[in-house]
Every structure is written in structure tokens, then in C-alpha cells.
Design a protein around this motif. Structure first.
Motif, PDB file in Angstrom:
ATOM      1  N   LEU A  19       1.030  -1.337   0.236  1.00  0.00           N
ATOM      2  CA  LEU A  19      -0.103   0.177   0.158  1.00  0.00           C
ATOM      3  C   LEU A  19       0.800   1.855   0.000  1.00  0.00           C
ATOM      4  O   LEU A  19       0.447   2.429  -0.492  1.00  0.00           O
ATOM      5  N   THR A  20       2.068   1.071   0.289  1.00  0.00           N
ATOM      6  CA  THR A  20       3.159   2.400   0.555  1.00  0.00           C
ATOM      7  C   THR A  20       3.244   2.840  -1.344  1.00  0.00           C
ATOM      8  O   THR A  20       4.067   3.926  -0.854  1.00  0.00           O
ATOM      9  N   ALA A  21       3.077   1.577  -1.843  1.00  0.00           N
ATOM     10  CA  ALA A  21       3.650   2.212  -3.457  1.00  0.00           C
ATOM     11  C   ALA A  21       2.615   2.772  -3.878  1.00  0.00           C
ATOM     12  O   ALA A  21       2.908   4.028  -4.580  1.00  0.00           O
ATOM     13  N   ALA A  42       1.783  10.554  -3.929  1.00  0.00           N
ATOM     14  CA  ALA A  42       2.803  11.803  -3.765  1.00  0.00           C
ATOM     15  C   ALA A  42       2.391  13.110  -4.986  1.00  0.00           C
ATOM     16  O   ALA A  42       3.218  14.011  -5.423  1.00  0.00           O
ATOM     17  N   ARG A  43       3.542  11.924  -6.159  1.00  0.00           N
ATOM     18  CA  ARG A  43       3.837  11.934  -7.040  1.00  0.00           C
ATOM     19  C   ARG A  43       2.842  12.916  -8.064  1.00  0.00           C
ATOM     20  O   ARG A  43       2.927  13.844  -8.888  1.00  0.00           O
ATOM     21  N   ALA A  44       1.128  12.064  -7.962  1.00  0.00           N
ATOM     22  CA  ALA A  44       0.033  12.453  -8.649  1.00  0.00           C
ATOM     23  C   ALA A  44       0.114  14.648  -8.548  1.00  0.00           C
ATOM     24  O   ALA A  44      -0.114  15.087  -8.767  1.00  0.00           O
ATOM     25  N   LEU A  55      10.362  15.738  -3.722  1.00  0.00           N
ATOM     26  CA  LEU A  55      11.442  15.891  -4.547  1.00  0.00           C
ATOM     27  C   LEU A  55      12.225  14.568  -4.522  1.00  0.00           C
ATOM     28  O   LEU A  55      13.541  14.662  -5.190  1.00  0.00           O
ATOM     29  N   ARG A  56      12.521  14.117  -3.466  1.00  0.00           N
ATOM     30  CA  ARG A  56      12.853  12.372  -3.651  1.00  0.00           C
ATOM     31  C   ARG A  56      12.989  11.898  -5.285  1.00  0.00           C
ATOM     32  O   ARG A  56      14.190  11.760  -5.438  1.00  0.00           O
ATOM     33  N   THR A  57      11.679  12.029  -6.296  1.00  0.00           N
ATOM     34  CA  THR A  57      11.889  11.012  -7.420  1.00  0.00           C
ATOM     35  C   THR A  57      12.516  12.215  -7.647  1.00  0.00           C
ATOM     36  O   THR A  57      13.540  11.640  -9.166  1.00  0.00           O
ATOM     37  N   LEU A  81      15.209  -1.440  -7.725  1.00  0.00           N
ATOM     38  CA  LEU A  81      15.225  -2.553  -6.770  1.00  0.00           C
ATOM     39  C   LEU A  81      13.238  -1.907  -5.159  1.00  0.00           C
ATOM     40  O   LEU A  81      13.549  -0.901  -4.821  1.00  0.00           O
ATOM     41  N   GLY A  82      12.601  -3.049  -5.159  1.00  0.00           N
ATOM     42  CA  GLY A  82      11.458  -2.450  -4.405  1.00  0.00           C
ATOM     43  C   GLY A  82      10.788  -0.826  -5.422  1.00  0.00           C
ATOM     44  O   GLY A  82      10.881  -0.799  -4.745  1.00  0.00           O
ATOM     45  N   ALA A  83      10.234  -1.273  -6.688  1.00  0.00           N
ATOM     46  CA  ALA A  83      10.292  -0.538  -7.726  1.00  0.00           C
ATOM     47  C   ALA A  83       8.888  -0.345  -7.914  1.00  0.00           C
ATOM     48  O   ALA A  83       8.919   1.372  -7.553  1.00  0.00           O
ATOM     49  N   ILE A 132      11.886  -5.117  -9.657  1.00  0.00           N
ATOM     50  CA  ILE A 132      11.248  -6.467  -8.815  1.00  0.00           C
ATOM     51  C   ILE A 132      10.733  -5.448  -7.698  1.00  0.00           C
ATOM     52  O   ILE A 132      11.881  -4.011  -6.958  1.00  0.00           O
ATOM     53  N   ASP A 133       9.736  -5.867  -7.669  1.00  0.00           N
ATOM     54  CA  ASP A 133       9.099  -6.047  -6.341  1.00  0.00           C
ATOM     55  C   ASP A 133       8.038  -6.603  -6.106  1.00  0.00           C
ATOM     56  O   ASP A 133       7.889  -7.833  -6.610  1.00  0.00           O
ATOM     57  N   GLN A 134       7.301  -7.451  -4.915  1.00  0.00           N
ATOM     58  CA  GLN A 134       6.243  -8.261  -5.264  1.00  0.00           C
ATOM     59  C   GLN A 134       5.327  -8.599  -6.217  1.00  0.00           C
ATOM     60  O   GLN A 134       5.130  -7.712  -6.627  1.00  0.00           O
ATOM     61  N   GLU A 135       4.836  -9.887  -6.212  1.00  0.00           N
ATOM     62  CA  GLU A 135       4.185 -10.524  -7.398  1.00  0.00           C
ATOM     63  C   GLU A 135       3.009  -9.340  -7.565  1.00  0.00           C
ATOM     64  O   GLU A 135       2.799  -8.834  -9.265  1.00  0.00           O
ATOM     65  N   ILE A 148       9.493 -10.605  -7.249  1.00  0.00           N
ATOM     66  CA  ILE A 148       9.978 -11.570  -6.381  1.00  0.00           C
ATOM     67  C   ILE A 148       9.996 -10.751  -4.780  1.00  0.00           C
ATOM     68  O   ILE A 148      10.004  -9.775  -4.625  1.00  0.00           O
ATOM     69  N   ASP A 149      10.349 -11.667  -3.794  1.00  0.00           N
ATOM     70  CA  ASP A 149      10.200 -10.804  -2.470  1.00  0.00           C
ATOM     71  C   ASP A 149      12.123 -10.791  -2.413  1.00  0.00           C
ATOM     72  O   ASP A 149      12.574 -11.286  -2.599  1.00  0.00           O
ATOM     73  N   LEU A 150      11.899  -9.523  -2.309  1.00  0.00           N
ATOM     74  CA  LEU A 150      13.398  -9.171  -1.728  1.00  0.00           C
ATOM     75  C   LEU A 150      13.886  -9.894  -0.282  1.00  0.00           C
ATOM     76  O   LEU A 150      15.316  -9.529   0.130  1.00  0.00           O
ATOM     77  N   ARG A 151      13.030 -10.071   0.327  1.00  0.00           N
ATOM     78  CA  ARG A 151      13.569 -11.144   1.141  1.00  0.00           C
ATOM     79  C   ARG A 151      14.257 -12.662   1.309  1.00  0.00           C
ATOM     80  O   ARG A 151      15.190 -13.412   1.987  1.00  0.00           O
ATOM     81  N   ALA A 191      17.386   1.738  -4.976  1.00  0.00           N
ATOM     82  CA  ALA A 191      16.630   1.193  -3.744  1.00  0.00           C
ATOM     83  C   ALA A 191      15.374   2.486  -2.856  1.00  0.00           C
ATOM     84  O   ALA A 191      16.501   2.827  -1.668  1.00  0.00           O
ATOM     85  N   GLU A 192      14.714   2.718  -3.952  1.00  0.00           N
ATOM     86  CA  GLU A 192      14.329   4.395  -2.518  1.00  0.00           C
ATOM     87  C   GLU A 192      13.131   4.132  -2.530  1.00  0.00           C
ATOM     88  O   GLU A 192      11.752   3.072  -2.687  1.00  0.00           O
ATOM     89  N   GLY A 193      13.123   4.033  -1.004  1.00  0.00           N
ATOM     90  CA  GLY A 193      12.314   4.248  -0.044  1.00  0.00           C
ATOM     91  C   GLY A 193      12.225   2.706   0.293  1.00  0.00           C
ATOM     92  O   GLY A 193      11.142   1.683   0.594  1.00  0.00           O
TER      93      GLY A 193
END
Ligand code: SAM
Length: 302
Positions: A20-22, A28-30, A83-85, A107-109, A129-132, A158-161, A183-185
Motif C-alpha cells: 500500500l505504501t507504493a 504524492a507524485r500525482a 523531491l525524492r523522485t 529494487l522495490g520498484a 523487482i517488487d512483490q508479484e 519476487i520477494d527481496l527477502r 533502492a528508493e523507499g
């Protein structure tokens, strides 16, 4: 490396948990995109927000927020993401255009649409790479818009763990060529073992001339900030309790780790870039952003 003891998120997608954080970053970007003094443009962001039931009622324009920029979540925090973007757009574009990298690994796209919105040089490949479930939602929305990537895009669900290296190399990643990694956020959601593994792996898979940007949080105790306007508003307004999603253990010194492996690394506060761009968040009392650092690391060419 596997870690089954931690939260299972692969089927939840963007509906809840860390996925959900994605959507939070997309909203925020919108908002940033619609600002008259926008730092970054992402025309896809509002489509993600509008399509997902979890975020369909969130604002995509600061004019839709009753208290506007005074709102800690949709004002200051959203501007932070804007700003981060911009800063990380610049990092990636510099890495490919001036640095010569032709591989990018996000990573965590999440709902990062950089493959579709930035101008990449010919021959560039972007691995995401991110969760399916997060990537499936992303494809649903982008396919619906008939969006066309401006580089070769390779999603890797794939899960980065887990052991993600095999999936990356199977997808065509070339460890002999320089890479721009991002690896952003991400890192503060991962267990220490997964962050250490990620940094070790990036080093191992990076040819000289590679670059990595990542974000860390240096607070000794995140809970010291639980009453901060930023965490409280994010929880109260959209039900995301970031402090329950962050990994609470003391973080490894990943910038120092990279330096010990021969990389150069510069560490910046976000506020450094607020000053550079003339807009963005500034420090405040009880500031949940106080420990945030953006790290830029480079592996020297032989
Ligand atoms: N980098 C994107 C951006 O800035 O727009 C997304 C950031 S979002 C705050 C965090 C992302 O990390 C989510 O898309 C989430 O699914 C992903 N993530 C967190 N833990 C993960 C894990 N263990 N494996 C794969 N992805 C993960």
C-alpha cells in the motif's frame, strides 16, 4: 536466503501491508505533477491512485486537500516524495547518460514509472523487482493506458527477502556491465539480514563504473517520533501506520559497508536538496524525516 517468519505480502499487492505504501508514493507524485512549480512529472501516478480501491478516494491534486500545503501528509510528506523522485530521476539519468550504464535495477520498484516517463539512451534495460501482486496491479493499469516503455523493461516478481539474485540473472542481467541500482523507499522495510544481503549482492554483481542510490533512516528509535505530525496524519488520514511496517531493529551501516568494499559514498539529508532546488521540506520539530538520508555510491572502474 529466505525469511518466512516475516509478513507474507505476495498476494496482498497494493491493497494493504507494505504494498500500500507504493500507492502513497504514487499519490504524492500525482500531487507533485499537478503543482505549478513541480519538481517531477509522472502522468501515470494518478491512474494508479484512481484505479486501486484502497486509494480511489485519495487526493491527486493539492487543491483537493481542504488544508492544502498545511496538511502534513498531502502537503509536506508528498512534497518530500516529489523531491525524492526528482533527485533520483537525476541520479539515474546521470548514471546512464554520463556514467555510461545501460542496465538499471529498481529494487522495490513499486509504481515507479521511470521506464515509461524518462528518456533513456538506446540499448537501456530496466529491471524492476517488487512483490508479484504489486507488479500485477502496475501492469493492469499501464496496459489499460496502452503505455509504452522508453527502454526494455523486465519486471521480476519476487520477494527481496528471498534469494532474488537467481531471478535477476535468469532475467538477463549482465554482471560484467556497469549498472545503475536504485533502492528508493525500501531498505527500512527489510529485515537487517535482507539489507545486508542486498548490499553484498549489489557489490558482487556490480562491474566497475556501477552506481547505487538508496535511502536509509538513521533514527536510533523510530518510536521516538510516533507522535510526529507526519506519522500521525499518515495513519489517521489513510490508515497506513508506517511504524508497524518499518523493520524496528537497529539498521546496518550500509554506506560504511560499501566504503569498506571500495565504493565511494556520499550521504545527504533531503534538506540539502530542498536548498538546491529551492523547494521541498525543511526541518521541523518532532520531525519523522530527521533521520532520512539519501546515499549515492559509486564503484570505481578498475
Ligand atoms: N520505490 C518505489 C517508489 O519510490 O515509488 C516504491 C516505494 S514503496 C514505499 C516500497 C515498495 O517496496 C513497495 O512497492 C513494496 O512492495 C516494496 N517492498 C517492500 N518490501 C519488499 C520485499 N520484501 N520484497 C519486494 N518488494 C518489497
Amino acid at each position: 536466503m529466505t525469511d518466512t517468519a516475516h509478513r507474507s505480502t505476495s498476494t496482498e499487492g497494493v491493497a494493504g501491508g507494505v504494498g500500500l505504501t507504493a500507492l502513497l508514493v504514487a499519490a504524492a507524485r500525482a500531487i507533485e505533477t499537478h503543482r505549478h512549480d513541480s519538481l517531477a512529472q509522472d502522468i501515470y501516478a494518478e491512474h494508479f491512485v484512481r484505479t486501486a480501491p484502497a486509494s480511489a478516494s485519495w487526493p491527486v491534486h493539492i487543491g483537493q486537500v481542504p488544508d492544502g500545503d498545511a496538511n502534513p501528509l498531502w502537503g509536506r510528506f508528498a512534497r518530500y516524495f516529489g523531491l525524492r523522485t526528482r533527485v533520483l530521476d537525476d541520479f539515474l539519468l546521470q548514471s546512464v547518460h554520463a556514467g555510461g550504464a545501460r542496465q538499471v535495477v529498481l529494487l522495490g520498484a513499486g509504481l515507479d514509472a521511470r521506464a515509461f516517463r524518462l528518456d533513456w539512451p538506446p540499448g537501456c534495460v530496466i529491471f524492476e523487482i517488487d512483490q508479484e501482486g504489486v507488479l500485477a496491479f502496475k501492469h493492469e493499469v499501464l496496459d489499460g493506458l496502452s503505455a509504452t516503455a522508453k527502454a526494455t523493461r523486465v519486471p521480476i516478481p519476487i520477494d527481496l527477502r528471498a534469494d532474488w539474485v537467481g531471478a535477476l540473472t535468469d532475467a538477463g542481467f549482465d554482471a560484467a556491465a556497469p549498472t545503475a541500482w536504485l533502492a528508493e523507499g525500501l531498505l527500512f522495510y527489510l529485515p537487517i539480514t535482507a539489507e545486508t544481503y542486498l548490499i553484498d549482492t549489489v557489490d558482487r554483481l556490480s562491474a566497475g563504473g556501477s552506481a547505487l542510490a538508496f535511502e536509509v533512516k538513521l533514527e536510533k528509535n523510530l518510536l521516538d517520533y510516533r507522535d510526529s505530525p507526519l506519522y500521525v496524519s499518515t495513519k489517521d488520514q489513510i490508515g497506513i501506520d508506517l511504524l508497524t511496517l518499518f523493520d524496528g531493529e537497529p539498521r546496518p551501516d550500509s554506506a560504511g559497508d560499501l566504503r569498506s568494499k571500495g565504493w565511494s559514498a556520499s550521504v545527504h539529508t533531503p534538506f540539502d536538496f530542498t536548498h538546491r532546488h529551492g523547494r521541498g521540506p525543511l526541518p521541523e520539530q518532532n520531525d519523522a524525516l530527521e533521520g532520512n538520508r539519501w546515499v549515492f555510491a559509486n564503484k570505481p572502474r578498475p
